[in-house]
Design an enzyme around this catalytic site. Structure first.
Site, PDB file in Angstrom:
ATOM      1  N   LYS A  89      -6.162   6.231   3.387  1.00 51.82           N
ATOM      2  CA  LYS A  89      -6.354   4.623   3.124  1.00 51.82           C
ATOM      3  C   LYS A  89      -6.414   3.716   4.423  1.00 51.82           C
ATOM      4  O   LYS A  89      -6.749   3.576   4.332  1.00 51.82           O
ATOM      5  CB  LYS A  89      -5.168   4.023   1.949  1.00 51.82           C
ATOM      6  CG  LYS A  89      -5.186   3.593   0.731  1.00 51.82           C
ATOM      7  CD  LYS A  89      -4.269   2.712  -0.249  1.00 51.82           C
ATOM      8  CE  LYS A  89      -2.574   3.301   0.560  1.00 51.82           C
ATOM      9  NZ  LYS A  89      -2.134   1.846   1.079  1.00 51.82           N
TER      10      LYS A  89
ATOM     11  N   ARG B 150      -0.603  16.209   3.426  1.00 54.61           N
ATOM     12  CA  ARG B 150      -0.607  15.276   4.500  1.00 54.61           C
ATOM     13  C   ARG B 150       0.052  14.475   5.418  1.00 54.61           C
ATOM     14  O   ARG B 150       0.533  15.159   6.872  1.00 54.61           O
ATOM     15  CB  ARG B 150      -2.093  14.106   3.868  1.00 54.61           C
ATOM     16  CG  ARG B 150      -3.750  15.205   3.749  1.00 54.61           C
ATOM     17  CD  ARG B 150      -4.569  13.930   3.545  1.00 54.61           C
ATOM     18  NE  ARG B 150      -5.887  14.431   3.092  1.00 54.61           N
ATOM     19  CZ  ARG B 150      -6.789  13.879   2.390  1.00 54.61           C
ATOM     20  NH1 ARG B 150      -6.284  12.368   2.679  1.00 54.61           N
ATOM     21  NH2 ARG B 150      -7.246  14.452   1.694  1.00 54.61           N
TER      22      ARG B 150
ATOM     23  N   ARG C 178       1.570  -3.707  -5.420  1.00 54.69           N
ATOM     24  CA  ARG C 178       2.350  -2.244  -5.199  1.00 54.69           C
ATOM     25  C   ARG C 178       3.077  -2.713  -6.521  1.00 54.69           C
ATOM     26  O   ARG C 178       3.426  -1.625  -7.033  1.00 54.69           O
ATOM     27  CB  ARG C 178       2.797  -2.067  -3.892  1.00 54.69           C
ATOM     28  CG  ARG C 178       2.966  -0.796  -2.848  1.00 54.69           C
ATOM     29  CD  ARG C 178       3.707  -0.920  -1.878  1.00 54.69           C
ATOM     30  NE  ARG C 178       4.135   0.525  -1.130  1.00 54.69           N
ATOM     31  CZ  ARG C 178       3.304   0.013  -0.207  1.00 54.69           C
ATOM     32  NH1 ARG C 178       2.614  -0.341   0.867  1.00 54.69           N
ATOM     33  NH2 ARG C 178       3.473   1.620   0.827  1.00 54.69           N
TER      34      ARG C 178
ATOM     35  N   ARG D 213       4.863  10.764  10.885  1.00 53.07           N
ATOM     36  CA  ARG D 213       5.705   9.677  10.961  1.00 53.07           C
ATOM     37  C   ARG D 213       7.152   9.413  10.981  1.00 53.07           C
ATOM     38  O   ARG D 213       7.645  10.060   9.680  1.00 53.07           O
ATOM     39  CB  ARG D 213       5.356   8.391  10.380  1.00 53.07           C
ATOM     40  CG  ARG D 213       4.725   6.974  11.138  1.00 53.07           C
ATOM     41  CD  ARG D 213       3.786   6.501   9.866  1.00 53.07           C
ATOM     42  NE  ARG D 213       4.139   6.053   8.693  1.00 53.07           N
ATOM     43  CZ  ARG D 213       3.898   4.968   7.676  1.00 53.07           C
ATOM     44  NH1 ARG D 213       2.173   5.284   7.936  1.00 53.07           N
ATOM     45  NH2 ARG D 213       4.133   5.145   6.243  1.00 53.07           N
TER      46      ARG D 213
ATOM     47  N   ARG E 142       8.807   7.526  -1.844  1.00 57.43           N
ATOM     48  CA  ARG E 142       7.516   6.869  -2.033  1.00 57.43           C
ATOM     49  C   ARG E 142       6.311   7.061  -3.018  1.00 57.43           C
ATOM     50  O   ARG E 142       5.839   6.433  -3.772  1.00 57.43           O
ATOM     51  CB  ARG E 142       7.105   7.126  -0.306  1.00 57.43           C
ATOM     52  CG  ARG E 142       7.561   5.807   0.296  1.00 57.43           C
ATOM     53  CD  ARG E 142       6.493   5.224   1.485  1.00 57.43           C
ATOM     54  NE  ARG E 142       5.706   6.730   2.125  1.00 57.43           N
ATOM     55  CZ  ARG E 142       6.580   6.352   3.658  1.00 57.43           C
ATOM     56  NH1 ARG E 142       7.951   6.791   4.217  1.00 57.43           N
ATOM     57  NH2 ARG E 142       5.873   8.086   3.768  1.00 57.43           N
TER      58      ARG E 142
HETATM   59  P1  AMP Z   1       2.780   1.701   4.387  1.00 61.76           P
HETATM   60  O1  AMP Z   1       2.338   2.039   5.297  1.00 61.76           O
HETATM   61  O2  AMP Z   1       2.005   0.533   3.437  1.00 61.76           O
HETATM   62  O3  AMP Z   1       3.060   2.801   3.226  1.00 61.76           O
HETATM   63  O4  AMP Z   1       4.178   0.273   3.871  1.00 61.76           O
HETATM   64  C1  AMP Z   1       5.488   1.498   4.390  1.00 61.76           C
HETATM   65  C2  AMP Z   1       6.461   1.065   3.705  1.00 61.76           C
HETATM   66  O5  AMP Z   1       7.149  -0.322   3.288  1.00 61.76           O
HETATM   67  C3  AMP Z   1       6.568   1.014   2.392  1.00 61.76           C
HETATM   68  O6  AMP Z   1       7.146   2.530   1.905  1.00 61.76           O
HETATM   69  C4  AMP Z   1       7.983   0.079   1.923  1.00 61.76           C
HETATM   70  O7  AMP Z   1       8.593   0.431   2.168  1.00 61.76           O
HETATM   71  C5  AMP Z   1       7.005  -0.945   2.616  1.00 61.76           C
HETATM   72  N1  AMP Z   1       6.107  -1.852   1.772  1.00 61.76           N
HETATM   73  C6  AMP Z   1       4.753  -1.371   2.623  1.00 61.76           C
HETATM   74  N2  AMP Z   1       3.963  -2.711   1.386  1.00 61.76           N
HETATM   75  C7  AMP Z   1       4.962  -2.871   0.348  1.00 61.76           C
HETATM   76  C8  AMP Z   1       4.806  -3.870  -0.537  1.00 61.76           C
HETATM   77  N3  AMP Z   1       3.594  -4.637  -0.954  1.00 61.76           N
HETATM   78  N4  AMP Z   1       6.111  -4.212  -1.616  1.00 61.76           N
HETATM   79  C9  AMP Z   1       7.215  -3.383  -0.887  1.00 61.76           C
HETATM   80  N5  AMP Z   1       6.963  -2.847   0.172  1.00 61.76           N
HETATM   81  C10 AMP Z   1       5.897  -2.401   0.812  1.00 61.76           C
END
Ligand code: AMP
Length: 192
Positions: A18, A129, A94, A135, A146
């Site tokens: 993504k 992946r 989300r 990270r 997650r």
């Molecule tokens: P991502 O890079 O989108 O995987 O986001 C990394 C982390 O940020 C996630 O595992 C959540 O802890 C937090 N996060 C990002 N976007 C959201 C969202 N829309 N709602 C809640 N937590 C978020």
């Protein structure tokens, strides 16, 4: 003629590609790439109040509260660059609450979504992946948590978007260029 400004959501499991594809889409269509994960990581690095609130939750693979996320995105969507050039939302919404929040924000701004694309990659593939990308917040427990939260909270949003006639599913397996061409095809079609 419909507007050629792109306002889209990309959905997909963490590790679906993504982020990479979003950067390419934003460049191709001239819109802002708004990754809530990137916004939160920047806040953590900068040590802001938001970052301090989010850091522990992110490291544990949890979700930052809707009460924090919805106003954060609402404020950003109203800014001039996005108003004029469009947006690709990556990582938001989300939860059902966030999806309802997005609907309200867009109504307020008198804007409509072009499309919500589900970038579809099976769970076994994304797990591999993510383990490989290493990270800082990609510990095995956090990955499992997650992915669990995705199935539980975010996957139901696919129906939410489908009910509104906004959902398109794109196969996320294959070469990066190949996947991008599929995404571009779907977006071009929706913008036409
Ligand atoms: P991502 O890079 O989108 O995987 O986001 C990394 C982390 O940020 C996630 O595992 C959540 O802890 C937090 N996060 C990002 N976007 C959201 C969202 N829309 N709602 C809640 N937590 C978020």
């Amino acid at each position: 003629m419909s507007s050629s400004v792109l306002r889209m959501v990309i959905l997909g499991r963490q590790g679906s590609g993504k982020g990479t594809q979003s950067l390419r889409i934003a460049e191709q269509f001239g819109c802002v790439h708004l990754s809530t994960g990137d916004v939160l990581r920047a806040a953590v690095d900068a040590g802001t109040e938001l970052g301090q609130q989010a850091a522990g939750i992110m490291n544990a693979g949890g979700l930052v509260g809707d009460d924090i996320m919805i106003p954060l995105v609402a404020e950003r969507l109203a800014q001039d660059d996005i108003m004029a050039g469009g947006v690709l939302l990556d990582g938001f919404p989300r939860t059902a609450e966030q999806a309802n929040g997005l609907e309200a924000m867009l109504a307020e701004l008198e804007q409509q979504l072009t499309v919500a694309i589900n970038l579809d990659v099976p769970v076994e593939e994304v797990t591999q992946r993510m383990m490989a990308r290493g990270r800082e917040d990609d510990t095995e427990d956090a990955i499992t948590r997650r992915l669990g939260l995705y199935e539980e909270q975010t996957a139901p949003l696919l129906d939410w978007f489908a009910e509104r006639g906004l959902l398109a599913t794109v196969d996320g397996l294959g070469e990066e260029d190949e996947v991008f061409a599929r995404l571009r095809g779907v977006i071009d079609e929706r913008l036409a």
